[in-house]
Design a protein around this motif. Structure first.
Motif, short mmCIF file in Angstrom:
data_model
loop_
_atom_site.label_atom_id
_atom_site.label_comp_id
_atom_site.label_asym_id
_atom_site.label_seq_id
_atom_site.Cartn_x
_atom_site.Cartn_y
_atom_site.Cartn_z
N ARG A 86 -5.11 1.05 5.33
CA ARG A 86 -4.25 0.68 4.20
C ARG A 86 -5.08 0.31 2.98
O ARG A 86 -4.71 0.60 1.85
CB ARG A 86 -3.30 -0.45 4.59
N THR A 97 0.92 14.10 8.07
CA THR A 97 0.27 13.87 6.78
C THR A 97 -1.07 14.61 6.72
O THR A 97 -1.47 15.11 5.66
CB THR A 97 0.05 12.37 6.52
N ALA A 145 -6.15 3.45 1.52
CA ALA A 145 -5.03 4.08 0.82
C ALA A 145 -4.87 3.52 -0.58
O ALA A 145 -4.61 4.25 -1.54
CB ALA A 145 -3.74 3.90 1.62
N ALA A 200 -4.71 9.58 0.30
CA ALA A 200 -4.08 8.26 0.37
C ALA A 200 -2.90 8.27 1.33
O ALA A 200 -2.66 7.30 2.07
CB ALA A 200 -3.63 7.81 -1.02
N ALA A 201 -2.14 9.37 1.33
CA ALA A 201 -1.00 9.48 2.26
C ALA A 201 -1.48 9.46 3.71
O ALA A 201 -0.86 8.80 4.56
CB ALA A 201 -0.22 10.77 1.98
N THR A 240 2.20 6.91 -6.73
CA THR A 240 1.21 7.92 -7.12
C THR A 240 1.83 9.31 -7.10
O THR A 240 1.65 10.11 -8.04
CB THR A 240 -0.01 7.88 -6.17
N VAL A 253 -2.54 5.80 4.48
CA VAL A 253 -1.47 4.82 4.64
C VAL A 253 -0.61 5.11 5.87
O VAL A 253 -0.03 4.20 6.46
CB VAL A 253 -0.60 4.74 3.36
N PRO A 307 6.10 11.74 -0.29
CA PRO A 307 6.65 10.38 -0.37
C PRO A 307 7.89 10.20 0.48
O PRO A 307 8.09 9.12 1.07
CB PRO A 307 6.95 10.20 -1.86
N ALA A 322 0.84 -1.20 0.00
CA ALA A 322 0.00 0.00 0.00
C ALA A 322 0.87 1.25 0.00
O ALA A 322 0.61 2.21 -0.74
CB ALA A 322 -0.93 0.00 1.21
N VAL A 365 1.16 4.25 -2.94
CA VAL A 365 0.98 5.67 -2.64
C VAL A 365 2.21 6.47 -3.08
O VAL A 365 2.09 7.54 -3.70
CB VAL A 365 0.70 5.89 -1.14
N ALA A 401 -5.25 5.82 -3.83
CA ALA A 401 -4.10 5.96 -4.73
C ALA A 401 -4.46 5.49 -6.14
O ALA A 401 -4.09 6.14 -7.12
CB ALA A 401 -2.92 5.18 -4.18
N ALA A 407 -4.40 11.83 -3.79
CA ALA A 407 -3.08 11.32 -3.40
C ALA A 407 -2.75 11.67 -1.96
O ALA A 407 -2.23 10.84 -1.21
CB ALA A 407 -2.01 11.88 -4.34
#
Length: 203
Positions: free
Chosen positions: A69, A140, A72, A130-131, A12, A134, A45, A5, A9, A76, A127
């Motif tokens: 997850r 975040t 996420a 998703a961060a 992405t 995850v 990232p 996962a 991400v 993503a 995105a």
């Protein structure tokens, strides 16, 4: 990196980071305002990978992590799909955001723009969501909040410019049945083709 996962991400964000190189016109200026949006795409990232390497604990109960997850992965994948659809919608490259000479050239209302006015920006928000999913953490969440505020301000500015352009009447009508970042509930998609301009900014 052992978490699939997390890898998805991170990839992405890599896709989003390379789109200025592979798609957008290169006659723009990488000014401070441009970097205000670009920098978090690079920071996110690195933060996620660093958090895993440092074994930092997320700010949610451990038994929530399987669900976050999974969320996420879905977010993503949606971001990647939306970036790809938006790239495929445009017939000509558009310029980077935050450019001073981004006068509209024509309107685009088909494809990714059929129900949302700023699909590129929507994919960026997916995105960052998703961060958060995850790695649920205040850092975040802060990045997501920052990007949401920034993108909303940039989108509003672009919309004012389009409304004041030669395409103003058509664009205003288009805004009545589309959402800024999300489809408007109960609205019909545009029946005529074109809208959010292949102008000198991203959306």
């Amino acid at each position: 990196m052992t978490d699939p996962a997390l890898l998805l991400v991170v990839l992405t964000f890599v896709l989003i980071a390379v789109t200025p190189r592979i798609f957008f016109r290169r006659d723009g200026e990488l000014n401070l305002r441009w970097w205000s949006l670009a920098a978090p795409v690079g920071v996110a990232p690195g933060l996620l990978v660093g958090a895993e390497l440092a074994e930092l604990a997320p700010h949610v109960p451990q038994d929530w992590l399987t669900g976050t997850r999974l969320a996420a992965v879905v977010l993503a994948a949606a971001a990647i799909a939306l970036v790809s659809l938006t790239l495929g919608t445009h017939r000509i490259p558009i310029a980077l955001w935050h450019q001073s000479d981004d006068a509209p050239r024509h309107l685009v209302t088909w494809g990714a723009y059929r129900r949302v006015r700023h699909p590129f920006y929507s994919s960026y928000l997916l995105a960052f969501l998703a961060a958060v999913a995850v790695f649920p953490h205040l850092v975040t969440l802060a990045l997501l909040t920052y990007m949401a505020v920034q993108l909303n301000a940039v989108a509003a500015k672009e919309e004012r410019k389009l409304a004041a352009s030669e395409f103003g009447a058509e664009y205003t009508a288009y805004t009545h049945h589309t959402g800024r970042f999300l489809p408007r509930p109960g609205s019909r998609s545009a029946e005529t083709e074109p809208t959010t301009a292949d102008r000198d900014t991203t959306t």
